[in-house]
Design a protein around this motif. Structure first.
Motif, PDB file in Angstrom:
ATOM      1  N   ASP A  83       1.482   6.428   0.077  1.00 51.67           N
ATOM      2  CA  ASP A  83       1.748   7.441  -0.952  1.00 51.67           C
ATOM      3  C   ASP A  83       2.340   8.721  -0.395  1.00 51.67           C
ATOM      4  O   ASP A  83       2.627   9.639  -1.166  1.00 51.67           O
ATOM      5  CB  ASP A  83       0.451   7.774  -1.692  1.00 51.67           C
ATOM      6  CG  ASP A  83      -0.537   8.512  -0.795  1.00 51.67           C
ATOM      7  OD1 ASP A  83      -0.935   7.934   0.243  1.00 51.67           O
ATOM      8  OD2 ASP A  83      -0.899   9.655  -1.103  1.00 51.67           O
ATOM      9  N   THR A  84       2.494   8.820   0.931  1.00 54.08           N
ATOM     10  CA  THR A  84       2.995  10.060   1.518  1.00 54.08           C
ATOM     11  C   THR A  84       4.224   9.814   2.385  1.00 54.08           C
ATOM     12  O   THR A  84       4.474   8.699   2.848  1.00 54.08           O
ATOM     13  CB  THR A  84       1.923  10.745   2.398  1.00 54.08           C
ATOM     14  OG1 THR A  84       1.724   9.978   3.599  1.00 54.08           O
ATOM     15  CG2 THR A  84       0.610  10.890   1.662  1.00 54.08           C
ATOM     16  N   ILE A 138       7.274   0.877   1.365  1.00 51.14           N
ATOM     17  CA  ILE A 138       7.192   0.920  -0.089  1.00 51.14           C
ATOM     18  C   ILE A 138       6.304   2.099  -0.466  1.00 51.14           C
ATOM     19  O   ILE A 138       5.200   2.246   0.063  1.00 51.14           O
ATOM     20  CB  ILE A 138       6.615  -0.382  -0.663  1.00 51.14           C
ATOM     21  CG1 ILE A 138       7.584  -1.542  -0.422  1.00 51.14           C
ATOM     22  CG2 ILE A 138       6.311  -0.245  -2.151  1.00 51.14           C
ATOM     23  CD1 ILE A 138       7.055  -2.893  -0.885  1.00 51.14           C
ATOM     24  N   GLY A 139       6.786   2.944  -1.371  1.00 52.01           N
ATOM     25  CA  GLY A 139       6.006   4.084  -1.812  1.00 52.01           C
ATOM     26  C   GLY A 139       5.228   3.777  -3.079  1.00 52.01           C
ATOM     27  O   GLY A 139       5.569   2.849  -3.815  1.00 52.01           O
ATOM     28  N   VAL A 140       4.178   4.561  -3.324  1.00 59.42           N
ATOM     29  CA  VAL A 140       3.436   4.463  -4.578  1.00 59.42           C
ATOM     30  C   VAL A 140       3.417   5.835  -5.236  1.00 59.42           C
ATOM     31  O   VAL A 140       3.301   6.859  -4.562  1.00 59.42           O
ATOM     32  CB  VAL A 140       2.002   3.932  -4.363  1.00 59.42           C
ATOM     33  CG1 VAL A 140       2.031   2.574  -3.667  1.00 59.42           C
ATOM     34  CG2 VAL A 140       1.146   4.908  -3.578  1.00 59.42           C
ATOM     35  N   SER A 141       3.520   5.829  -6.538  1.00 59.22           N
ATOM     36  CA  SER A 141       3.697   7.087  -7.269  1.00 59.22           C
ATOM     37  C   SER A 141       2.392   7.764  -7.654  1.00 59.22           C
ATOM     38  O   SER A 141       2.406   8.883  -8.171  1.00 59.22           O
ATOM     39  CB  SER A 141       4.509   6.820  -8.543  1.00 59.22           C
ATOM     40  OG  SER A 141       3.810   5.934  -9.402  1.00 59.22           O
ATOM     41  N   TRP A 142       1.246   7.110  -7.411  1.00 57.64           N
ATOM     42  CA  TRP A 142      -0.034   7.637  -7.897  1.00 57.64           C
ATOM     43  C   TRP A 142      -0.796   8.422  -6.841  1.00 57.64           C
ATOM     44  O   TRP A 142      -1.954   8.779  -7.053  1.00 57.64           O
ATOM     45  CB  TRP A 142      -0.899   6.488  -8.414  1.00 57.64           C
ATOM     46  CG  TRP A 142      -1.068   5.355  -7.441  1.00 57.64           C
ATOM     47  CD1 TRP A 142      -1.929   5.285  -6.378  1.00 57.64           C
ATOM     48  CD2 TRP A 142      -0.345   4.123  -7.434  1.00 57.64           C
ATOM     49  NE1 TRP A 142      -1.785   4.109  -5.705  1.00 57.64           N
ATOM     50  CE2 TRP A 142      -0.823   3.359  -6.345  1.00 57.64           C
ATOM     51  CE3 TRP A 142       0.664   3.585  -8.241  1.00 57.64           C
ATOM     52  CZ2 TRP A 142      -0.324   2.094  -6.046  1.00 57.64           C
ATOM     53  CZ3 TRP A 142       1.152   2.330  -7.947  1.00 57.64           C
ATOM     54  CH2 TRP A 142       0.663   1.593  -6.864  1.00 57.64           C
ATOM     55  N   ASP A 170       9.990  13.205  -3.019  1.00 53.28           N
ATOM     56  CA  ASP A 170       9.797  13.306  -1.568  1.00 53.28           C
ATOM     57  C   ASP A 170       9.748  11.921  -0.922  1.00 53.28           C
ATOM     58  O   ASP A 170      10.311  11.703   0.160  1.00 53.28           O
ATOM     59  CB  ASP A 170       8.519  14.077  -1.248  1.00 53.28           C
ATOM     60  CG  ASP A 170       8.664  15.568  -1.479  1.00 53.28           C
ATOM     61  OD1 ASP A 170       9.814  16.043  -1.585  1.00 53.28           O
ATOM     62  OD2 ASP A 170       7.633  16.265  -1.560  1.00 53.28           O
ATOM     63  N   LEU A 171       9.062  10.993  -1.576  1.00 57.00           N
ATOM     64  CA  LEU A 171       8.997   9.629  -1.043  1.00 57.00           C
ATOM     65  C   LEU A 171      10.387   9.008  -0.988  1.00 57.00           C
ATOM     66  O   LEU A 171      10.750   8.361  -0.006  1.00 57.00           O
ATOM     67  CB  LEU A 171       8.074   8.769  -1.915  1.00 57.00           C
ATOM     68  CG  LEU A 171       6.583   9.072  -1.835  1.00 57.00           C
ATOM     69  CD1 LEU A 171       5.836   8.306  -2.925  1.00 57.00           C
ATOM     70  CD2 LEU A 171       6.030   8.717  -0.470  1.00 57.00           C
TER      71      LEU A 171
END
Length: 227
Positions: A173-174, A189-193, A200-201
């Motif tokens: 997530d960061t 892979i990013g997560v939006s939560w 930024d991701l």
């Protein structure tokens, strides 16, 4: 035999919604030294970093000794809250996380691992609290490695699982998670939560960025062209 695909998860902000626990512990650490606590946004911005690096960012004008005291104060507060009556409620799994872990673990193509800024004691508690031990072949913690975004934790996962970087992905997530993955030669892979913004991701190189946990299996199929 072809190597499996390695899926490396961050913990705070990715698997576990620990923001209430983190913010309360940080406030306790600073108030214990009669210092003004950082804002909620400032505290959440350092999630994923090891505690010494986090305190350097949050209290750059204080002495190294005082920052060391802040680290110890945070650890003590975090442990106390963990053992409190509401400890389990402070760090729940995100919605859909367990179902996806079960799906991925049951797929023989995949091996799962963890790379976290948490201490070993904190991670051991999370593994036991949520029954996660059977899911992960490698668990890397801040006690044994430089802080993210240094790639040491990812490289340790690759070594322990005997998987090349080209067949590995970090889920986080960061931007620290994304940069760590890229530095190790893995995908991200990013997560939006979690704790860093989608923008930024995206700028750091995460692709794709998930809106809900249930999107992960299909995203893995796409990035590795498994379908």
């Amino acid at each position: 035999m072809t190597a499996p695909y390695l899926i490396i998860f961050d913990v705070d902000g990715t698997l576990i919604d620990s923001q209430a626990h983190i913010v309360a512990s940080m406030e306790a650490a600073f108030s214990g030294l009669d210092l003004p606590a950082p804002s909620r946004a400032q505290t959440l911005s350092i999630v994923g970093l090891s505690l010494p690096v986090a305190m350097l960012r949050l209290a750059p004008d204080h002495s190294a000794e005082m920052r060391a005291d802040l680290v110890e104060g945070y650890k003590a507060a975090f442990q106390s809250l963990r053992l409190s009556a509401d400890g389990a409620a402070l760090s729940p799994l995100f919605e859909g996380a367990m179902s996806v872990l079960e799906t991925l673990q049951a797929d023989p193509r995949f091996v799962l691992a963890i790379a976290t800024g948490k201490s070993r004691r904190g991670m051991e508690h999370i593994l036991d609290q949520h029954g996660l031990r059977p899911y992960f072949a490698s668990v890397q913690v801040a006690d044994d490695h430089p802080s993210k975004p240094h790639p040491a934790m990812v490289k340790a996962c690759l070594f322990e699982c005997d998987v090349p970087a080209a067949r590995a992905v970090v889920i986080g997530d960061t931007t620290y998670d994304v940069e760590m993955a890229k530095a190790a030669g893995a995908q991200a892979i990013g997560v939006s939560w979690g704790y860093h913004s989608v923008e930024d991701l995206r700028q750091s190189g995460a692709d794709p960025i998930l809106r809900r946990f249930g999107e992960l299996p299909a995203a893995l199929e796409r990035i590795w062209s498994l379908t």
